[in-house]
Design an enzyme around this catalytic site. Structure first.
Site, PDB file in Angstrom:
ATOM      1  N   SER A 164       0.850  -1.196   0.000  1.00 49.42           N
ATOM      2  CA  SER A 164       0.000   0.000   0.000  1.00 49.42           C
ATOM      3  C   SER A 164       0.878   1.236   0.000  1.00 49.42           C
ATOM      4  O   SER A 164       1.983   1.232   0.564  1.00 49.42           O
ATOM      5  CB  SER A 164      -0.891   0.004   1.245  1.00 49.42           C
ATOM      6  OG  SER A 164      -1.535   1.258   1.405  1.00 49.42           O
ATOM      7  N   TYR A 222      -1.912  -0.485  10.288  1.00 47.33           N
ATOM      8  CA  TYR A 222      -1.987  -0.917   8.891  1.00 47.33           C
ATOM      9  C   TYR A 222      -0.813  -0.371   8.086  1.00 47.33           C
ATOM     10  O   TYR A 222      -0.132  -1.120   7.376  1.00 47.33           O
ATOM     11  CB  TYR A 222      -3.310  -0.462   8.275  1.00 47.33           C
ATOM     12  CG  TYR A 222      -3.461  -0.843   6.825  1.00 47.33           C
ATOM     13  CD1 TYR A 222      -3.847  -2.132   6.467  1.00 47.33           C
ATOM     14  CD2 TYR A 222      -3.208   0.075   5.812  1.00 47.33           C
ATOM     15  CE1 TYR A 222      -3.979  -2.494   5.134  1.00 47.33           C
ATOM     16  CE2 TYR A 222      -3.343  -0.276   4.483  1.00 47.33           C
ATOM     17  CZ  TYR A 222      -3.722  -1.559   4.141  1.00 47.33           C
ATOM     18  OH  TYR A 222      -3.841  -1.907   2.825  1.00 47.33           O
TER      19      TYR A 222
END
Length: 258
Positions: free
Chosen positions: A148, A161
């Site tokens: 990501s 995350y």
């Protein structure tokens, strides 16, 4: 081992929906047999498998929690028994325990970090370790980790995350070194993705607000679709034969925006 053992085989973790589902279907459409992996969404996995079969592929559906090493190894063993080899592994399985403002340091606890790392980081490593022996001797096999932009920018659904995806980026570099020259290892770093997972995490109103903000900054005035990630995974796994240890940004020019 069945009669299709000569075909290339692609394993996609977390492929019952979203990026994983789009990736499995694209590989099926382009001549690979596929492994559909899921942890809890059995119905979704079966739907994706049926789409892959309609595209002409054999599809093996395997329930496995990638955070459990024994289950990763059992998945690899099923692939060995079915086809005898693997050519591509796309590590798409990932979680975020909750949406938490980056500035709120009390929003997460140690368990949130542990759960997130268990799947996103440890699961990625365990799957690569389990599948790599199946890739030995195959023509230019590749592992693609779905990371990501949050792992590069320190943004995303939560600090846990984004930190886990930063770890995936470093893990990608380490695996590229460890598995060379036999297996190439690269990662894709998508920006905001238009997925059911993201919509569920943010809620409809929150998703729409964030999408407008992201599109407004991105030079291409759009956010990423699962199919965009799938096409990039295809390129890295099958065509980019001189690429290993690369972290490929996929964010529609968001970083360069005003």
């Amino acid at each position: 081992m069945n009669d299709s053992s000569h075909k290339p085989v692609c394993i996609v973790t977390g492929s019952s929906s979203g990026i994983g589902a789009a990736t499995a279907l694209l590989f099926a459409q382009r001549g690979h047999d596929v492994v559909i992996n899921y942890a809890s969404q059995a119905d979704g996995a079966e739907r994706v498998a049926q789409q892959c079969r309609e595209a002409g592929a054999q599809a093996l559906v395997v329930r496995a929690d990638v955070g459990d090493d024994a289950q990763c190894r059992a998945l690899a063993q099923q692939v060995r028994e079915r086809w005898g080899h693997a050519d591509v592994l796309v590590n798409s399985a990932g979680i975020s325990t909750k949406f938490a403002d980056i500035k709120d340091l009390e929003a997460l606890d140690a368990e949130d970090f542990a759960q997130t790392y268990r799947v996103n980081v440890i699961g990625t490593f365990q799957m690569a370790r389990a599948v790599a022996p199946l890739m030995q001797g195959r023509p230019s096999p590749g592992i693609v980790n779905i990371s990501s932009m949050g792992g590069r920018m320190g943004t995303g659904s939560s600090i846990a995350y984004s930190a886990s995806k930063g770890a995936v980026n470093t893990l990608t570099l380490s695996l590229a070194r460890a598995l060379a020259p036999a297996v190439r290892v690269n990662a894709i770093l998508p920006g905001m993705v238009d997925s059911a997972w993201m919509r569920k995490l943010l809620g409809d109103a929150g998703f729409d607000e964030r999408r407008k903000r992201m599109e407004g900054r991105a030079l291409l005035r759009r956010i990423v679709a699962p199919e965009d990630v799938a096409r990039t995974a295809w390129w890295l796994a099958t065509e980019a034969t001189m690429q290993t240890g690369q972290l490929i940004d996929l964010e529609a020019g968001f970083v360069l925006g005003p």
